[in-house]
Design a protein around this motif. Structure first.
Motif, PDB file in Angstrom:
ATOM      1  N   ILE A  14       0.845  -1.197   0.000  1.00  0.00           N
ATOM      2  CA  ILE A  14       0.000   0.000   0.000  1.00  0.00           C
ATOM      3  C   ILE A  14       0.881   1.248   0.000  1.00  0.00           C
ATOM      4  CG2 ILE A  14      -1.574   1.391   1.420  1.00  0.00           C
ATOM      5  CD1 ILE A  14      -2.974  -1.194   2.205  1.00  0.00           C
ATOM      6  N   LEU A  15       1.946   1.217   0.817  1.00  0.00           N
ATOM      7  CA  LEU A  15       2.874   2.352   0.859  1.00  0.00           C
ATOM      8  C   LEU A  15       3.628   2.479  -0.461  1.00  0.00           C
ATOM      9  CD1 LEU A  15       4.333   1.891   4.465  1.00  0.00           C
ATOM     10  CD2 LEU A  15       2.567   3.490   3.716  1.00  0.00           C
ATOM     11  N   VAL A  16       4.079   1.337  -1.022  1.00  0.00           N
ATOM     12  CA  VAL A  16       4.790   1.367  -2.295  1.00  0.00           C
ATOM     13  C   VAL A  16       3.876   1.901  -3.397  1.00  0.00           C
ATOM     14  CG1 VAL A  16       5.847  -0.070  -4.087  1.00  0.00           C
ATOM     15  CG2 VAL A  16       6.402  -0.474  -1.687  1.00  0.00           C
ATOM     16  N   GLY A  17       2.626   1.421  -3.415  1.00  0.00           N
ATOM     17  CA  GLY A  17       1.686   1.823  -4.441  1.00  0.00           C
ATOM     18  C   GLY A  17       1.330   3.289  -4.401  1.00  0.00           C
ATOM     19  N   MET A  18       1.490   3.921  -3.217  1.00  0.00           N
ATOM     20  CA  MET A  18       1.226   5.354  -3.108  1.00  0.00           C
ATOM     21  C   MET A  18       2.245   6.181  -3.877  1.00  0.00           C
ATOM     22  SD  MET A  18       0.185   5.887   0.883  1.00  0.00           S
ATOM     23  CE  MET A  18      -1.343   5.245   1.582  1.00  0.00           C
ATOM     24  N   LEU A  19       3.431   5.607  -4.097  1.00  0.00           N
ATOM     25  CA  LEU A  19       4.522   6.378  -4.685  1.00  0.00           C
ATOM     26  C   LEU A  19       4.929   5.905  -6.072  1.00  0.00           C
ATOM     27  CD1 LEU A  19       6.792   6.540  -1.496  1.00  0.00           C
ATOM     28  CD2 LEU A  19       5.317   8.351  -2.374  1.00  0.00           C
ATOM     29  N   VAL A  20       4.710   4.616  -6.369  1.00  0.00           N
ATOM     30  CA  VAL A  20       5.224   4.025  -7.606  1.00  0.00           C
ATOM     31  C   VAL A  20       4.053   3.445  -8.401  1.00  0.00           C
ATOM     32  CG1 VAL A  20       6.815   2.319  -8.586  1.00  0.00           C
ATOM     33  CG2 VAL A  20       7.382   3.468  -6.439  1.00  0.00           C
ATOM     34  N   ASP A  21       4.096   3.597  -9.721  1.00  0.00           N
ATOM     35  CA  ASP A  21       3.088   3.029 -10.604  1.00  0.00           C
ATOM     36  C   ASP A  21       2.936   1.528 -10.354  1.00  0.00           C
ATOM     37  OD1 ASP A  21       1.477   3.106 -13.244  1.00  0.00           O
ATOM     38  OD2 ASP A  21       2.977   1.547 -13.582  1.00  0.00           O
ATOM     39  N   GLY A  22       1.687   1.026 -10.461  1.00  0.00           N
ATOM     40  CA  GLY A  22       1.399  -0.363 -10.138  1.00  0.00           C
ATOM     41  C   GLY A  22       2.202  -1.356 -10.948  1.00  0.00           C
ATOM     42  N   ILE A  23       2.350  -1.117 -12.248  1.00  0.00           N
ATOM     43  CA  ILE A  23       3.116  -2.037 -13.092  1.00  0.00           C
ATOM     44  C   ILE A  23       4.583  -2.044 -12.682  1.00  0.00           C
ATOM     45  CG2 ILE A  23       3.950  -2.425 -15.451  1.00  0.00           C
ATOM     46  CD1 ILE A  23       1.251  -1.457 -16.463  1.00  0.00           C
ATOM     47  N   ALA A  24       5.136  -0.846 -12.458  1.00  0.00           N
ATOM     48  CA  ALA A  24       6.535  -0.761 -12.030  1.00  0.00           C
ATOM     49  C   ALA A  24       6.735  -1.444 -10.678  1.00  0.00           C
ATOM     50  CB  ALA A  24       6.963   0.704 -11.959  1.00  0.00           C
ATOM     51  N   ALA A  25       5.800  -1.193  -9.758  1.00  0.00           N
ATOM     52  CA  ALA A  25       5.917  -1.794  -8.432  1.00  0.00           C
ATOM     53  C   ALA A  25       5.827  -3.312  -8.511  1.00  0.00           C
ATOM     54  CB  ALA A  25       4.822  -1.244  -7.518  1.00  0.00           C
ATOM     55  N   LEU A  26       4.927  -3.826  -9.358  1.00  0.00           N
ATOM     56  CA  LEU A  26       4.795  -5.282  -9.513  1.00  0.00           C
ATOM     57  C   LEU A  26       6.104  -5.884  -9.994  1.00  0.00           C
ATOM     58  CD1 LEU A  26       2.621  -7.581  -9.431  1.00  0.00           C
ATOM     59  CD2 LEU A  26       2.362  -7.224 -11.885  1.00  0.00           C
ATOM     60  N   ILE A  27       6.715  -5.225 -10.965  1.00  0.00           N
ATOM     61  CA  ILE A  27       7.975  -5.720 -11.517  1.00  0.00           C
ATOM     62  C   ILE A  27       9.079  -5.693 -10.462  1.00  0.00           C
ATOM     63  CG2 ILE A  27       9.775  -5.196 -13.213  1.00  0.00           C
ATOM     64  CD1 ILE A  27       7.489  -4.137 -15.022  1.00  0.00           C
ATOM     65  N   LEU A  28       9.042  -4.715  -9.582  1.00  0.00           N
ATOM     66  CA  LEU A  28      10.075  -4.587  -8.555  1.00  0.00           C
ATOM     67  C   LEU A  28       9.910  -5.622  -7.446  1.00  0.00           C
ATOM     68  CD1 LEU A  28      10.243  -0.699  -8.156  1.00  0.00           C
ATOM     69  CD2 LEU A  28      11.936  -2.164  -9.245  1.00  0.00           C
ATOM     70  N   VAL A  29       8.665  -5.873  -7.017  1.00  0.00           N
ATOM     71  CA  VAL A  29       8.463  -6.671  -5.803  1.00  0.00           C
ATOM     72  C   VAL A  29       8.352  -8.165  -6.068  1.00  0.00           C
ATOM     73  CG1 VAL A  29       7.351  -4.730  -4.658  1.00  0.00           C
ATOM     74  CG2 VAL A  29       5.936  -6.442  -5.784  1.00  0.00           C
ATOM     75  N   VAL A  30       7.854  -8.578  -7.241  1.00  0.00           N
ATOM     76  CA  VAL A  30       7.630 -10.006  -7.470  1.00  0.00           C
ATOM     77  C   VAL A  30       8.925 -10.817  -7.384  1.00  0.00           C
ATOM     78  CG1 VAL A  30       6.946 -11.720  -9.210  1.00  0.00           C
ATOM     79  CG2 VAL A  30       5.465  -9.769  -8.719  1.00  0.00           C
ATOM     80  N   PRO A  31      10.038 -10.387  -8.026  1.00  0.00           N
ATOM     81  CA  PRO A  31      11.261 -11.189  -7.908  1.00  0.00           C
ATOM     82  C   PRO A  31      11.770 -11.310  -6.472  1.00  0.00           C
ATOM     83  CG  PRO A  31      11.445  -9.614  -9.716  1.00  0.00           C
ATOM     84  CD  PRO A  31      10.230  -9.236  -8.944  1.00  0.00           C
ATOM     85  N   ILE A  32      11.427 -10.349  -5.623  1.00  0.00           N
ATOM     86  CA  ILE A  32      11.897 -10.380  -4.238  1.00  0.00           C
ATOM     87  C   ILE A  32      10.968 -11.184  -3.345  1.00  0.00           C
ATOM     88  CG2 ILE A  32      12.411  -8.956  -2.203  1.00  0.00           C
ATOM     89  CD1 ILE A  32      13.157  -6.691  -4.132  1.00  0.00           C
ATOM     90  N   LEU A  33       9.643 -10.930  -3.446  1.00  0.00           N
ATOM     91  CA  LEU A  33       8.698 -11.470  -2.477  1.00  0.00           C
ATOM     92  C   LEU A  33       8.115 -12.825  -2.863  1.00  0.00           C
ATOM     93  CD1 LEU A  33       6.726  -8.252  -1.454  1.00  0.00           C
ATOM     94  CD2 LEU A  33       8.562  -9.397  -0.219  1.00  0.00           C
ATOM     95  N   LEU A  34       7.961 -13.101  -4.162  1.00  0.00           N
ATOM     96  CA  LEU A  34       7.343 -14.372  -4.547  1.00  0.00           C
ATOM     97  C   LEU A  34       8.155 -15.588  -4.090  1.00  0.00           C
ATOM     98  CD1 LEU A  34       5.087 -15.908  -5.957  1.00  0.00           C
ATOM     99  CD2 LEU A  34       6.339 -15.673  -8.115  1.00  0.00           C
ATOM    100  N   PRO A  35       9.489 -15.603  -4.260  1.00  0.00           N
ATOM    101  CA  PRO A  35      10.233 -16.769  -3.754  1.00  0.00           C
ATOM    102  C   PRO A  35      10.049 -16.975  -2.248  1.00  0.00           C
ATOM    103  CG  PRO A  35      11.609 -15.453  -5.226  1.00  0.00           C
ATOM    104  CD  PRO A  35      10.380 -14.649  -4.965  1.00  0.00           C
ATOM    105  N   ILE A  36       9.955 -15.873  -1.513  1.00  0.00           N
ATOM    106  CA  ILE A  36       9.743 -15.984  -0.066  1.00  0.00           C
ATOM    107  C   ILE A  36       8.375 -16.592   0.214  1.00  0.00           C
ATOM    108  CG2 ILE A  36       9.601 -14.694   2.096  1.00  0.00           C
ATOM    109  CD1 ILE A  36      11.326 -12.524   0.742  1.00  0.00           C
ATOM    110  N   ALA A  37       7.352 -16.102  -0.469  1.00  0.00           N
ATOM    111  CA  ALA A  37       5.997 -16.607  -0.263  1.00  0.00           C
ATOM    112  C   ALA A  37       5.902 -18.095  -0.538  1.00  0.00           C
ATOM    113  CB  ALA A  37       5.022 -15.833  -1.152  1.00  0.00           C
ATOM    114  N   GLN A  38       6.553 -18.531  -1.612  1.00  0.00           N
ATOM    115  CA  GLN A  38       6.456 -19.942  -1.995  1.00  0.00           C
ATOM    116  C   GLN A  38       7.324 -20.849  -1.130  1.00  0.00           C
ATOM    117  OE1 GLN A  38       7.101 -19.081  -6.433  1.00  0.00           O
ATOM    118  NE2 GLN A  38       5.625 -20.729  -6.531  1.00  0.00           N
ATOM    119  N   GLN A  39       8.566 -20.443  -0.900  1.00  0.00           N
ATOM    120  CA  GLN A  39       9.521 -21.321  -0.233  1.00  0.00           C
ATOM    121  C   GLN A  39       9.417 -21.276   1.287  1.00  0.00           C
ATOM    122  OE1 GLN A  39      13.312 -20.139  -1.901  1.00  0.00           O
ATOM    123  NE2 GLN A  39      12.534 -20.342  -3.998  1.00  0.00           N
ATOM    124  N   GLN A  40       9.211 -20.087   1.845  1.00  0.00           N
ATOM    125  CA  GLN A  40       9.164 -19.947   3.297  1.00  0.00           C
ATOM    126  C   GLN A  40       7.772 -20.214   3.873  1.00  0.00           C
ATOM    127  OE1 GLN A  40      11.802 -19.092   5.391  1.00  0.00           O
ATOM    128  NE2 GLN A  40      13.197 -19.231   3.665  1.00  0.00           N
TER     129      GLN A  40
END
Length: 419
Positions: free
Chosen positions: A321-347
């Motif tokens: 929500i904080l990221v989305g307030m400052l960065v475009d949704g598409i850009a934010a998606l591209i930034l966060v998925v490589p970082i957070l998706l592996p954590i969500a799946q593996q951890q």
């Protein structure tokens, strides 16, 4: 140094695509590993070598053709048949029409722009406050990232390497849940505000609107039906929808002229070109993120905070929500998925579909929240109403969206039951 360069460029209002590419170049230059320069072009172009990405310009084209061809107006008339006679009927019509458009366009910003022009003047004319009319229209844009098709789902599917068709299916029930909550919000607000009385169309109008609306209503069936039955991929469905919108607008409604096509294609090319360029730039930035093992470091920190998947998803929602307030949704998606998706799946053993729906819906909220809030400014530009006035009237709908996110985070079966 790399992150300093990233934030300096970001806060200097450099276009986000250039921020990502220049940051990656800065990283290579400071790393001393000049061999990485040879991989840079490969990563830049490799990020867009995906058949699924073709769906983005095709869905944009379908939306443009529908608007120019008069299909949007016919869908609104069909919504009048369903809910027009209720007290506050035009508010419900607005939401139903937005649901129909969400099943076609896939872009929240485009949907807000088109529906603001179509619905806000009509609601003002019938006695609704301008800010509330604009808020309902903007809230309808929140449906676009989860009611299929969705450009954010296309992009997430490419980034997460999951089938885009299954991502679309995963969004059906969440989209219906959020639509139901929006209907409840409209009803509750109606208890406080004195809604104008609605009018049911007469038999002749129903017959006329239904006959004229069936061709326009077939577009969502072409898109969703082709995907659900497996007869067409999302990209093929987008192409068929564009062709259907062209033929219906030209030969059935006769509102679309071939002389309009150059301008329509120009707008589609410019808008989709910006998105594709952003994806390409994010490819090299994501490569840097993975090369530096940032996901592993983030996973270690988050694992120290919680071991509960529900709490993890709530943390993700709060951060995004904080990221989305400052960065475009598409850009934010591209930034966060490589970082957070592996954590969500593996951890936390979270399904990528559940994670994708939660992330995409959270990020699109940023379209309607200050200080950036591009959707607020689009609605303001279309209606002449101050962005903060729209935002204040929008708060109940944002609260309903947060309730939806909590439900989706707590109950993964709401996302997974149709897949």
């Amino acid at each position: 140094m790399t992150f300093i360069l990233f934030f300096v460029l970001l806060f200097c209002a450099v276009p986000i695509a250039l921020v990502l590419t220049l940051t990656a170049l800065g990283y290579i230059a400071t790393s001393g590993n000049t061999v990485l320069f040879e991989s840079y072009p490969q990563q830049l172009f490799g990020a867009i070598e995906s058949y699924g990405l073709l769906a983005i310009p095709l869905f944009m084209l379908a939306g443009e053709l529908m608007n120019e061809g008069g299909l949007t107006t016919r869908l609104i008339n069909m919504a009048r048949i369903l809910v027009g006679g209720f007290k506050g009927g035009l508010a419900y019509i607005n939401l139903v029409a937005n649901m129909m458009m969400a099943a076609i366009m896939g872009s929240a910003a485009s949907q807000i722009a088109i529906m603001s022009r179509a619905m806000v003047p009509a609601m003002e004319k019938e006695g609704y406050s301008a800010s509330y009319a604009a808020a309902i229209t903007a809230a309808g844009g929140l449906l676009s990232p989860i009611i299929p098709p969705s450009m954010l789902f296309v992009l997430f599917g490419v980034l997460a390497q999951v089938p885009i068709a299954e991502m679309f299916i995963a969004g059906i029930i969440p989209g219906l849940i959020m639509s139901a909550l929006f209907f409840i919000v409209i009803a509750l607000v109606g208890l406080v505000q004195e809604y104008p009385k609605g009018e049911w169309p007469d038999r002749a109008q129903i017959k006329s609107w239904l006959l004229m609306g069936i061709p326009a209503g077939s577009i969502p069936l072409v898109i969703i039906g082709g995907i659900l039955t497996g007869l067409a991929t999302p990209t093929e469905s987008a192409a068929l929808a564009s062709l259907a919108a062209l033929l219906i607008g030209k030969y059935i409604y006769r509102d679309l002229q071939f002389s309009h096509l150059p301008e329509i294609l120009k707008r589609t090319a410019l808008n989709s070109g910006m998105v594709i360029m952003l994806i390409s730039a994010a490819g090299v930035f994501g490569w840097v993120v993975v090369y530096e093992e940032i996901p592993q470091m983030a996973a270690s920190w988050i694992a120290d905070q919680t071991s509960d998947p529900f709490v993890f998803l709530l943390m993700v929602v709060g951060v995004l929500i904080l990221v989305g307030m400052l960065v475009d949704g598409i850009a934010a998606l591209i930034l966060v998925v490589p970082i957070l998706l592996p954590i969500a799946q593996q951890q936390f053993d979270i399904s990528p579909y559940q994670f994708g729906v939660v992330v995409c819906l959270t990020l699109v909220m940023g379209l309607l929240t200050p200080p950036v809030g591009a959707g607020l400014f689009i609605g303001s530009a279309m209606t002449g109403i101050a962005p903060m006035q729209i935002f204040r009237s929008l708060l109940p709908f944002l609260a309903a969206t947060l309730v939806t996110l909590v439900l989706l985070s707590a109950f993964p079966e709401l996302v997974l039951m149709l897949i």
